[in-house]
Design a protein around this motif. Structure first.
Motif, PDB file in Angstrom:
ATOM      1  N   ASP A 192       0.926  -1.156  -0.081  1.00  0.00           N
ATOM      2  CA  ASP A 192       0.179  -0.116  -0.367  1.00  0.00           C
ATOM      3  C   ASP A 192       0.918   1.101   0.076  1.00  0.00           C
ATOM      4  O   ASP A 192       2.077   1.014  -0.107  1.00  0.00           O
ATOM      5  N   GLN A 193       0.623   2.137  -0.185  1.00  0.00           N
ATOM      6  CA  GLN A 193       0.560   3.690  -0.178  1.00  0.00           C
ATOM      7  C   GLN A 193       0.637   4.629   1.123  1.00  0.00           C
ATOM      8  O   GLN A 193       0.174   6.050   0.982  1.00  0.00           O
ATOM      9  N   GLY A 194       0.473   3.931   2.023  1.00  0.00           N
ATOM     10  CA  GLY A 194      -0.564   4.227   3.118  1.00  0.00           C
ATOM     11  C   GLY A 194      -0.074   4.869   4.552  1.00  0.00           C
ATOM     12  O   GLY A 194       1.742   5.537   3.997  1.00  0.00           O
ATOM     13  N   ILE A 195       0.105   4.874   5.395  1.00  0.00           N
ATOM     14  CA  ILE A 195       0.757   5.551   6.927  1.00  0.00           C
ATOM     15  C   ILE A 195       2.226   4.992   6.886  1.00  0.00           C
ATOM     16  O   ILE A 195       3.250   6.256   7.807  1.00  0.00           O
ATOM     17  N   GLY A 196       1.820   3.662   7.316  1.00  0.00           N
ATOM     18  CA  GLY A 196       2.890   3.192   7.264  1.00  0.00           C
ATOM     19  C   GLY A 196       3.026   2.868   8.316  1.00  0.00           C
ATOM     20  O   GLY A 196       2.180   3.554   9.046  1.00  0.00           O
ATOM     21  N   ILE A 197       4.428   2.336   9.449  1.00  0.00           N
ATOM     22  CA  ILE A 197       4.801   1.542  10.597  1.00  0.00           C
ATOM     23  C   ILE A 197       5.839   2.011  10.770  1.00  0.00           C
ATOM     24  O   ILE A 197       7.066   1.859  10.339  1.00  0.00           O
ATOM     25  N   PRO A 198       6.099   3.283  12.546  1.00  0.00           N
ATOM     26  CA  PRO A 198       6.855   3.721  12.661  1.00  0.00           C
ATOM     27  C   PRO A 198       8.017   2.442  12.884  1.00  0.00           C
ATOM     28  O   PRO A 198       7.791   1.153  13.448  1.00  0.00           O
ATOM     29  N   ALA A 199       8.940   2.636  12.464  1.00  0.00           N
ATOM     30  CA  ALA A 199      10.301   1.249  12.417  1.00  0.00           C
ATOM     31  C   ALA A 199      10.318   0.966  14.184  1.00  0.00           C
ATOM     32  O   ALA A 199      10.277  -0.850  14.648  1.00  0.00           O
ATOM     33  N   VAL A 246       7.879   1.996   5.525  1.00  0.00           N
ATOM     34  CA  VAL A 246       8.411   3.241   5.825  1.00  0.00           C
ATOM     35  C   VAL A 246       7.692   4.248   6.481  1.00  0.00           C
ATOM     36  O   VAL A 246       6.880   4.126   5.409  1.00  0.00           O
ATOM     37  N   GLU A 247       7.394   4.586   7.148  1.00  0.00           N
ATOM     38  CA  GLU A 247       6.585   5.594   7.849  1.00  0.00           C
ATOM     39  C   GLU A 247       6.059   7.037   6.749  1.00  0.00           C
ATOM     40  O   GLU A 247       7.375   7.421   6.471  1.00  0.00           O
ATOM     41  N   GLY A 248       4.912   7.217   6.625  1.00  0.00           N
ATOM     42  CA  GLY A 248       4.717   8.386   5.868  1.00  0.00           C
ATOM     43  C   GLY A 248       4.553   7.378   4.580  1.00  0.00           C
ATOM     44  O   GLY A 248       3.989   8.264   3.055  1.00  0.00           O
ATOM     45  N   GLU A 249       4.692   6.340   3.951  1.00  0.00           N
ATOM     46  CA  GLU A 249       5.448   6.470   2.309  1.00  0.00           C
ATOM     47  C   GLU A 249       4.727   5.328   2.122  1.00  0.00           C
ATOM     48  O   GLU A 249       3.771   4.899   1.260  1.00  0.00           O
ATOM     49  N   GLY A 250       4.613   4.418   2.943  1.00  0.00           N
ATOM     50  CA  GLY A 250       3.852   2.798   2.914  1.00  0.00           C
ATOM     51  C   GLY A 250       4.212   1.539   3.258  1.00  0.00           C
ATOM     52  O   GLY A 250       4.897   1.802   3.476  1.00  0.00           O
ATOM     53  N   SER A 251       3.879   0.272   2.732  1.00  0.00           N
ATOM     54  CA  SER A 251       4.023  -1.122   3.276  1.00  0.00           C
ATOM     55  C   SER A 251       3.238  -1.861   2.227  1.00  0.00           C
ATOM     56  O   SER A 251       3.115  -1.733   1.924  1.00  0.00           O
ATOM     57  N   THR A 252       4.576  -3.253   2.698  1.00  0.00           N
ATOM     58  CA  THR A 252       4.522  -3.950   2.493  1.00  0.00           C
ATOM     59  C   THR A 252       4.314  -5.461   2.869  1.00  0.00           C
ATOM     60  O   THR A 252       5.228  -5.274   3.796  1.00  0.00           O
ATOM     61  N   PHE A 253       3.516  -5.952   3.272  1.00  0.00           N
ATOM     62  CA  PHE A 253       3.124  -7.961   3.848  1.00  0.00           C
ATOM     63  C   PHE A 253       3.046  -8.842   3.250  1.00  0.00           C
ATOM     64  O   PHE A 253       2.836  -7.974   1.603  1.00  0.00           O
ATOM     65  N   THR A 254       3.655  -9.862   3.436  1.00  0.00           N
ATOM     66  CA  THR A 254       4.266 -10.351   2.453  1.00  0.00           C
ATOM     67  C   THR A 254       4.127 -12.422   3.082  1.00  0.00           C
ATOM     68  O   THR A 254       4.081 -12.232   4.226  1.00  0.00           O
ATOM     69  N   LEU A 255       2.380 -13.018   2.914  1.00  0.00           N
ATOM     70  CA  LEU A 255       2.349 -14.446   3.143  1.00  0.00           C
ATOM     71  C   LEU A 255       3.389 -15.486   2.538  1.00  0.00           C
ATOM     72  O   LEU A 255       2.626 -15.124   1.927  1.00  0.00           O
TER      73      LEU A 255
END
Ligand code: ADP
Length: 274
Positions: A192-199, A246-255
């Protein structure tokens, strides 16, 4: 450790003859105690999580009663009652889902599960929220790709990842749900291109009821159970789930899940004996 808690290896050493057995028993008891502690923690968390929205609905109902001559306030309180009861509904559904998952071993009666159909059903479940916020969800999967496991559980896991991707993304952004195969695994990636998760929070997001600072979220929505369900499904299928963010850029989850031998491309050749 006090004298009442001898280290495990000491217990094993005092009975050299049956040391293997003693060690196994001690480990068994340690494991039982750990499971019991996790169960107690879970019950305490569930009670706390359920009491919050139930209490809120009750207070709001009282407020509606007190504000009967102020239609605007009534509307506002009623709206919040709907939000809280929806949250309660999701929470109850996810708790039931989690306990059902824990009771079943998906590999007891494994089936070949069609990945394209899983992605289709998973994405469908979030279609209303995605459309309402103008979020485009794109799916990519090679036809014929299959994993080994339980279709319902795999669908729940992918649907949770897609729901999060949509939920934590801004209006008008895109989400990519893509499946690709290696020799013996299929990897479903949700980007996603969402809020991301702080490290500093990444290690904790798979814990039950853990939510990254709810204040940064668009609404009170989540329960903190979604990713623990994904992790559970991955583990019981012999796969895993990973995240890059990356916070503010987005996330990738892989299953990652075990690929079925009959999947699209020919299965890896059996070892050749001369
Ligand atoms: P929730 O019901 O709160 O979404 P989850 O267990 O699914 O619970 O996720 C735990 C937390 O991880 C969320 O509260 C959110 O802070 C964070 N999170 C999960 N997925 C994403 C994502 N795609 N983008 C940003 N944050 C996410």
């Amino acid at each position: 450790r006090g004298p009442g808690h001898p280290p495990r290896h000491v217990t094993a050493r005092v009975a050299p003859l049956g040391s293997q057995l003693v060690l196994a028993l001690v480990e068994d008891r340690t494991r039982e105690r750990r499971i019991e502690a996790v169960r107690r923690d879970f019950v305490a968390n569930v009670s706390h999580e359920l009491k919050t929205p139930v209490g809120a609905v009750r207070l709001l109902a009282e407020a509606v009663g007190d504000a009967s001559d102020d239609p605007e306030a009534v509307e506002r309180f009623a709206g919040r009652m709907i939000t809280e009861s929806e949250r309660l509904g999701t929470l109850v559904q996810q708790i039931i889902e989690l306990s059902r998952l824990q009771a079943d071993d998906p590999l007891e009666e494994p089936a070949d599960v069609d990945v394209a159909s899983v992605l289709h059903h998973a994405v469908d479940q979030t279609a209303i929220e995605a459309r309402a916020r103008d979020i485009t969800v794109v799916t990519q999967a090679e036809p014929g790709l299959q994993v080994v496991g339980n279709e319902e559980q795999v669908t729940v896991a992918v649907a949770n990842l897609v729901a999060n991707a949509v939920h934590y993304s801004p209006r008008g952004s895109s989400v990519l749900v893509a499946a690709r195969a290696d020799d013996d695994t299929v990897e479903v990636g949700v980007t996603d291109q969402g809020i991301g998760i702080p490290a500093g929070e990444i290690d904790r997001i798979f814990e039950r009821f853990y939510r990254v600072d709810p204040a940064r979220h668009r609404s009170t929505g989540g329960t903190g159970l979604g990713l623990s369900i994904v992790k559970h499904v991955a583990a019981t299928h012999g796969g895993d789930v990973r995240v890059w963010s990356v916070e503010g850029e987005g996330s990738t989850f892989t299953l990652s899940l075990p690929r079925a031998a009959t999947a699209g491309a020919p299965a890896p050749a059996p070892p050749h004996h001369v």
